[in-house]
Design a protein around this motif. Sequence first.
Motif, short mmCIF file in Angstrom:
data_model
loop_
_atom_site.label_atom_id
_atom_site.label_comp_id
_atom_site.label_asym_id
_atom_site.label_seq_id
_atom_site.Cartn_x
_atom_site.Cartn_y
_atom_site.Cartn_z
N PHE A 142 -32.84 -16.66 -48.03
CA PHE A 142 -32.55 -15.46 -48.80
C PHE A 142 -31.53 -14.58 -48.10
O PHE A 142 -31.60 -14.36 -46.90
N ASP A 143 -30.59 -14.07 -48.88
CA ASP A 143 -29.75 -13.00 -48.38
C ASP A 143 -30.31 -11.67 -48.89
O ASP A 143 -31.29 -11.64 -49.64
N THR A 144 -29.71 -10.58 -48.49
CA THR A 144 -30.25 -9.26 -48.82
C THR A 144 -30.26 -9.02 -50.32
O THR A 144 -31.24 -8.49 -50.88
N GLN A 145 -29.19 -9.40 -51.00
CA GLN A 145 -29.10 -9.15 -52.44
C GLN A 145 -30.18 -9.92 -53.21
O GLN A 145 -30.82 -9.37 -54.11
N LEU A 146 -30.39 -11.18 -52.85
CA LEU A 146 -31.40 -11.97 -53.54
C LEU A 146 -32.80 -11.44 -53.24
O LEU A 146 -33.66 -11.39 -54.12
N PHE A 147 -33.02 -11.03 -52.00
CA PHE A 147 -34.32 -10.46 -51.63
C PHE A 147 -34.61 -9.21 -52.46
O PHE A 147 -35.71 -9.06 -53.02
N LEU A 148 -33.63 -8.33 -52.56
CA LEU A 148 -33.81 -7.11 -53.34
C LEU A 148 -34.01 -7.42 -54.82
O LEU A 148 -34.81 -6.76 -55.50
N ALA A 149 -33.30 -8.44 -55.31
CA ALA A 149 -33.43 -8.81 -56.72
C ALA A 149 -34.85 -9.29 -57.02
O ALA A 149 -35.44 -8.94 -58.06
N TYR A 184 -48.63 -3.14 -57.20
CA TYR A 184 -49.10 -4.53 -57.24
C TYR A 184 -47.91 -5.49 -57.35
O TYR A 184 -47.90 -6.57 -56.74
N GLY A 185 -46.93 -5.10 -58.14
CA GLY A 185 -45.73 -5.93 -58.28
C GLY A 185 -44.98 -6.07 -56.97
O GLY A 185 -44.47 -7.15 -56.65
N LEU A 186 -44.93 -4.98 -56.20
CA LEU A 186 -44.27 -5.04 -54.89
C LEU A 186 -44.96 -6.03 -53.97
O LEU A 186 -44.30 -6.88 -53.34
N PHE A 187 -46.28 -5.95 -53.90
CA PHE A 187 -47.02 -6.90 -53.07
C PHE A 187 -46.84 -8.33 -53.57
O PHE A 187 -46.68 -9.27 -52.79
N GLY A 188 -46.88 -8.49 -54.90
CA GLY A 188 -46.68 -9.82 -55.47
C GLY A 188 -45.29 -10.36 -55.17
O GLY A 188 -45.11 -11.56 -54.91
N GLY A 189 -44.28 -9.48 -55.21
CA GLY A 189 -42.92 -9.90 -54.91
C GLY A 189 -42.77 -10.35 -53.46
O GLY A 189 -42.10 -11.35 -53.18
N LEU A 190 -43.41 -9.63 -52.55
CA LEU A 190 -43.36 -10.03 -51.14
C LEU A 190 -44.03 -11.39 -50.93
O LEU A 190 -43.52 -12.23 -50.17
N MET A 191 -45.14 -11.60 -51.61
CA MET A 191 -45.81 -12.90 -51.51
C MET A 191 -44.94 -14.00 -52.10
O MET A 191 -44.87 -15.11 -51.56
N ALA A 192 -44.26 -13.70 -53.21
CA ALA A 192 -43.38 -14.69 -53.83
C ALA A 192 -42.23 -15.05 -52.90
O ALA A 192 -41.83 -16.22 -52.81
N ILE A 218 -37.62 -8.53 -55.31
CA ILE A 218 -38.56 -7.41 -55.19
C ILE A 218 -38.47 -6.49 -56.40
O ILE A 218 -39.49 -6.08 -56.97
N ILE A 219 -37.24 -6.16 -56.81
CA ILE A 219 -37.07 -5.27 -57.96
C ILE A 219 -37.62 -5.92 -59.23
O ILE A 219 -38.27 -5.26 -60.06
N SER A 220 -37.40 -7.22 -59.38
CA SER A 220 -37.94 -7.93 -60.55
C SER A 220 -39.46 -7.91 -60.55
O SER A 220 -40.09 -7.70 -61.59
N ALA A 221 -40.05 -8.11 -59.37
CA ALA A 221 -41.52 -8.10 -59.28
C ALA A 221 -42.08 -6.72 -59.60
O ALA A 221 -43.10 -6.60 -60.30
N ILE A 222 -41.44 -5.68 -59.10
CA ILE A 222 -41.89 -4.32 -59.40
C ILE A 222 -41.77 -4.04 -60.90
O ILE A 222 -42.66 -3.44 -61.51
N SER A 223 -40.68 -4.50 -61.50
CA SER A 223 -40.49 -4.31 -62.94
C SER A 223 -41.56 -5.04 -63.74
O SER A 223 -42.09 -4.52 -64.73
N ILE A 224 -41.89 -6.26 -63.30
CA ILE A 224 -42.94 -7.02 -63.98
C ILE A 224 -44.28 -6.30 -63.87
O ILE A 224 -45.05 -6.22 -64.84
N GLY A 225 -44.57 -5.77 -62.68
CA GLY A 225 -45.81 -5.01 -62.50
C GLY A 225 -45.86 -3.78 -63.38
O GLY A 225 -46.89 -3.46 -63.98
N TRP A 226 -44.74 -3.10 -63.48
CA TRP A 226 -44.65 -1.90 -64.33
C TRP A 226 -44.87 -2.26 -65.80
O TRP A 226 -45.64 -1.60 -66.51
N ILE A 227 -44.22 -3.34 -66.24
CA ILE A 227 -44.36 -3.76 -67.64
C ILE A 227 -45.78 -4.21 -67.94
O ILE A 227 -46.36 -3.85 -68.98
N GLY A 228 -46.37 -4.99 -67.03
CA GLY A 228 -47.74 -5.46 -67.24
C GLY A 228 -48.73 -4.31 -67.34
O GLY A 228 -49.61 -4.31 -68.21
#
Length: 204
Positions: free
Chosen positions: A170-177, A131-139, A179-189
């Motif tokens: 967005f550059d690649t590093q910011l995009f990955l940051a 869910y975090g991954l999908f949310g990150g892509l939408m963000a 997405i990874i943050s969104a996945i982490s938020i989903g995991w924590i939630g």
Amino acid sequence: QLQTKSRSNQEISDAVSQLGKNPLPDAFFIQAKSSDPDSLIRLKDTLQNLPSVELALLNTEWVKRLSSLLSLGKKLISMIAGLLAIVLLVIIGNTVRMQILTQKDEIEVSNLIGATRSFIRMPFLYAGALYGLFGGLMAVLMLIGIIQAFNLSISQIAHLYSNDFSVTLFDTQLFLAVIISAISIGWIGSYIAVSRAIASYKIN
């Protein structure tokens, strides 16, 4: 530039043809990598001190306005990103909690046959990360839209000063940051939701 103007204006072309050489001094336009006003002023002073440079010009008012707009844009994007993170955390937590409620009987049966807390928790954590991954892509898509709208306003102001400026996407590093943050938020939630459910079900 004089030759360029002469091609589109017959009067200028006639005047240029009567000149033995271009009476105007050489002019160079420099596009700096930084938009920081202090850095640009230092660059202007450095160029002015060169022996072959007669005059270095910098529109300080435009630079200050641009810096203010960029600062405002960064603050707005940071606020929006923070709000999106909170909303994502709440939505994922509630979604996982609803899944847990619908699978309450399965969880209790799994516990009775010897399933550990980690085993019960893991599928929900994976779901939260997804869910975090999908949310990150939408963000990312939302932020790209915001930056595009911001660029439109910036370009209109820059046009008044005969400049062409835009905020880099967005550059690649910011995009990955993101997405990874969104996945982490989903995991924590999902971890918080599952931990509360396990505690309420008194699972060993």
